[in-house]
Design a protein around this motif. Structure first.
Motif, PDB file in Angstrom:
ATOM      1  N   LEU A 231       0.831  -1.202   0.000  1.00  0.00           N
ATOM      2  CA  LEU A 231       0.000   0.000   0.000  1.00  0.00           C
ATOM      3  C   LEU A 231       0.867   1.253   0.000  1.00  0.00           C
ATOM      4  O   LEU A 231       0.570   2.235  -0.690  1.00  0.00           O
ATOM      5  CB  LEU A 231      -0.935   0.000   1.216  1.00  0.00           C
ATOM      6  CG  LEU A 231      -1.922   1.163   1.324  1.00  0.00           C
ATOM      7  CD1 LEU A 231      -2.835   1.234   0.104  1.00  0.00           C
ATOM      8  CD2 LEU A 231      -2.750   1.038   2.605  1.00  0.00           C
TER       9      LEU A 231
ATOM     10  N   ALA B 249      -6.958  -0.297  -4.292  1.00  0.00           N
ATOM     11  CA  ALA B 249      -6.264  -0.898  -3.153  1.00  0.00           C
ATOM     12  C   ALA B 249      -7.218  -1.174  -2.000  1.00  0.00           C
ATOM     13  O   ALA B 249      -7.189  -2.262  -1.402  1.00  0.00           O
ATOM     14  CB  ALA B 249      -5.133   0.021  -2.697  1.00  0.00           C
TER      15      ALA B 249
ATOM     16  N   TYR C  44       0.332  -6.272  -5.344  1.00  0.00           N
ATOM     17  CA  TYR C  44       0.041  -5.050  -6.082  1.00  0.00           C
ATOM     18  C   TYR C  44       0.656  -5.166  -7.465  1.00  0.00           C
ATOM     19  O   TYR C  44       1.866  -5.347  -7.604  1.00  0.00           O
ATOM     20  CB  TYR C  44       0.613  -3.839  -5.323  1.00  0.00           C
ATOM     21  CG  TYR C  44       0.710  -2.574  -6.141  1.00  0.00           C
ATOM     22  CD1 TYR C  44      -0.353  -2.118  -6.909  1.00  0.00           C
ATOM     23  CD2 TYR C  44       1.882  -1.810  -6.118  1.00  0.00           C
ATOM     24  CE1 TYR C  44      -0.255  -0.951  -7.650  1.00  0.00           C
ATOM     25  CE2 TYR C  44       1.986  -0.632  -6.841  1.00  0.00           C
ATOM     26  CZ  TYR C  44       0.914  -0.212  -7.615  1.00  0.00           C
ATOM     27  OH  TYR C  44       1.018   0.951  -8.349  1.00  0.00           O
TER      28      TYR C  44
ATOM     29  N   TYR D 225      -5.055  -4.940  -7.134  1.00  0.00           N
ATOM     30  CA  TYR D 225      -4.568  -5.061  -5.760  1.00  0.00           C
ATOM     31  C   TYR D 225      -5.378  -6.165  -5.083  1.00  0.00           C
ATOM     32  O   TYR D 225      -6.617  -6.152  -5.107  1.00  0.00           O
ATOM     33  CB  TYR D 225      -4.742  -3.751  -5.003  1.00  0.00           C
ATOM     34  CG  TYR D 225      -3.965  -3.697  -3.701  1.00  0.00           C
ATOM     35  CD1 TYR D 225      -2.751  -3.024  -3.617  1.00  0.00           C
ATOM     36  CD2 TYR D 225      -4.435  -4.340  -2.559  1.00  0.00           C
ATOM     37  CE1 TYR D 225      -2.037  -2.983  -2.427  1.00  0.00           C
ATOM     38  CE2 TYR D 225      -3.718  -4.312  -1.376  1.00  0.00           C
ATOM     39  CZ  TYR D 225      -2.519  -3.626  -1.313  1.00  0.00           C
ATOM     40  OH  TYR D 225      -1.810  -3.589  -0.143  1.00  0.00           O
TER      41      TYR D 225
END
Length: 250
Positions: free
Chosen positions: A66, A100, A149, A165
């Motif tokens: 992240l 995300a 990711y 993600y």
């Protein structure tokens, strides 16, 4: 009166229209700027900037993917002004942050209620809309066991063509897909395949069928075909991350 965080979207709009008479800036409110661990969940305040998210020692420790994603968004000036929730609220595609938080199955906390990110950003008849005066205080999610990711960004500091993600949380996989080639959505159909099949059984044909069912945003058939091929490639990379022995969030 207009409420404003970083102003990265509002200010350009006002330059082309007119400035409101009153603007209430929220980015000085300390309770909206924190990143903290609350039991097994990580809470990120709505006023946290993308630079603060990328540079947070706690985020780098618990969810380094992240932090990596936030570091790829825009240029240095934008990351230091733009806020996490500002990025969440202002775009429906090309949005890495929404992707995300979909992939982390995050909850949005407002001054009135809590709801999942997919209920807020995903288009549909049951999409949640904020009430007048309702303010997003922040987001939280369970600390993931594994994250992945994957992204294709054709021009640095611009929106990614494809962002994927995913995370494993409590033996369940969550996957968010976005970018300029896709409308932001949570890939629940693929999550179900991952739940009921061994990861090694998720082959090209299953991924191809899933991708063909999605509405792409390419300008022509050649561009859409490229997006399909690259989306499948990135999903295979994500599945490889999920399948890695002794995989950890790295």
């Amino acid at each position: 009166m207009v409420l404003m965080g970083g102003g990265q979207t509002l200010l350009p709009q006002w330059r082309e229209t007119t400035y409101p008479k009153k603007v209430l800036c929220l980015n000085k409110i300390k309770s909206l700027r924190g990143i903290e661990q609350q039991g097994k969940r990580l809470f990120i305040g709505s006023g946290v900037t993308l630079a603060e998210l990328a540079g947070s020692a706690l985020v780098q420790q618990l969810v380094p993917t992240l932090a990596k994603l936030a570091l790829t968004m825009g240029d240095c000036f934008m990351r230091n002004r733009g806020t996490v929730v500002g990025a969440l609220c202002t775009t429906t595609y090309g949005n890495c942050i929404s992707t995300a938080f979909l992939g982390l199955n995050a909850l949005i906390h407002t001054t009135e209620r809590d709801f999942f990110v997919h209920e807020y950003v995903q288009e549909g008849p049951y999409k949640i809309r904020l009430n007048i005066g309702e303010i997003i205080k922040g987001l939280s999610f369970s600390t993931p066991f594994i994250t992945s990711y994957q992204s294709i960004r054709l021009i640095p500091a611009r929106s990614a063509l494809i962002t994927i993600y995913g995370s494993k949380i409590k033996n369940q996989q969550f996957i968010g897909i976005g970018g300029k080639g896709h409308r932001v959505f949570r890939a629940t159909e693929l999550e179900t395949q991952l739940k009921w099949h061994n990861l090694a059984q998720i082959n090209d044909s299953i991924l191809q069928k899933f991708i063909e069912n999605q509405q792409l945003l390419g300008n022509n058939e050649q561009e859409q075909e490229y997006i399909r091929a690259q989306t499948k490639r990135l999903l295979l990379c994500l599945i490889a991350d999920f399948s890695a022995p002794f995989a950890s969030d790295a």
